[in-house]
Enzyme design. Sequence first.
Site, short mmCIF file in Angstrom:
data_model
loop_
_atom_site.label_atom_id
_atom_site.label_comp_id
_atom_site.label_asym_id
_atom_site.label_seq_id
_atom_site.Cartn_x
_atom_site.Cartn_y
_atom_site.Cartn_z
N CYS A 2 0.86 -1.18 0.00
CA CYS A 2 0.00 0.00 0.00
C CYS A 2 0.90 1.23 0.00
O CYS A 2 1.59 1.49 0.98
CB CYS A 2 -0.91 0.00 1.22
N GLU A 129 -3.93 1.21 -5.76
CA GLU A 129 -3.02 0.13 -6.13
C GLU A 129 -2.95 0.09 -7.65
O GLU A 129 -3.92 0.43 -8.34
CB GLU A 129 -3.48 -1.21 -5.56
#
Length: 348
Positions: A2, A129
């Site tokens: 992340c 992402e």
Amino acid sequence: MCGRTACTLAPDEVSRACRYRDRKGRLRQPRWRDGDADKYRPSYNKNPQSMSPVLLSKRHFDKSASVDKCVLATMRWGLIPAWFGENDPSKMRYSTSNCRSDGLLVKKSYKEPLLKGQRCVVLADGFYEWRTQDKVKQPFFIYFPQTLGSTGGKTDGPSTPFPHKENVEISCRETKEWTGWKLLTMAGLFDCWTPPDGGDPLYSYSIITVDASPNLEGIHHRMPAILDGEEEVRSWLDFGEVKSSQAMKLLQPKNILTFHPVSSLVNSTRNNSPECLQPLDLQSKKDVKPKGSSKMMSWLKSSTPSKRKEPSSCETTGEEESKAKTPRKSAGPLQQWLHGASKKPRTK
């Protein structure tokens, strides 16, 4: 992994969105740690080393506080271990923005905070992402599924992540249930570092990651460890009642998130605007235009992240509260985009 998040709620909205129940089932609203609400900056595009909101036990700051009493704090993304010997945190030679769940008891940087019970919940609207396909990277925004028709936690109209030109002070005496954007709750570890030559202590955190869930593995093979629901959040934070070995059982892939593709604008941290979150039609490669009033749309195009005037903090209980009257406001950009997108966000 992340490496980018968004957190667009104003400080008072973050507080109301994090209402929780203590061990006795009493409804509580966490206060911000002194001065930390002013350190938090709402953003559509947060990167490591920025300051972000986290929820944690107040016992970490006040030894006389109950372990199950929570507080909000603003911490630096990217854990700086207490033992770090340099005076400049930017001199860390390796990245600590994420820590793998299977390495928590192996690496010193994470093992010590874990065994000390320094667990926190990292808060965000969602995270970004990138899926790599044919050498092309396509960004996605990933978040909790949202309930349509939310009212922003008030009975007289929905809220916006950022205000119109006039500042509106929101009373703490609101309805008990927050019905605005449901914040993503990610498991994290934090530490407190003080420069060897003296200076103010720096609190920083790392987001714990696990293998990707089935519905996200087509985007990336890792994902943040998601805490699903009030009970998991309480268990992760209550280091007095829930030991590290028990808490680590919560760190599992969870097939509960939804997502939509977004513009490559988010690739650069210099871009910090509502367009970073706007759903993208991959077939036409055009942004999906949100539906709403022309006044709201012109505001979105011209606005930049800014904070609302922070009202005095409060802590609610399960007792009946009076409802405050607040001016009616337009629907938040996130809700508008998701409701108005031509294609629904996918969950699988």
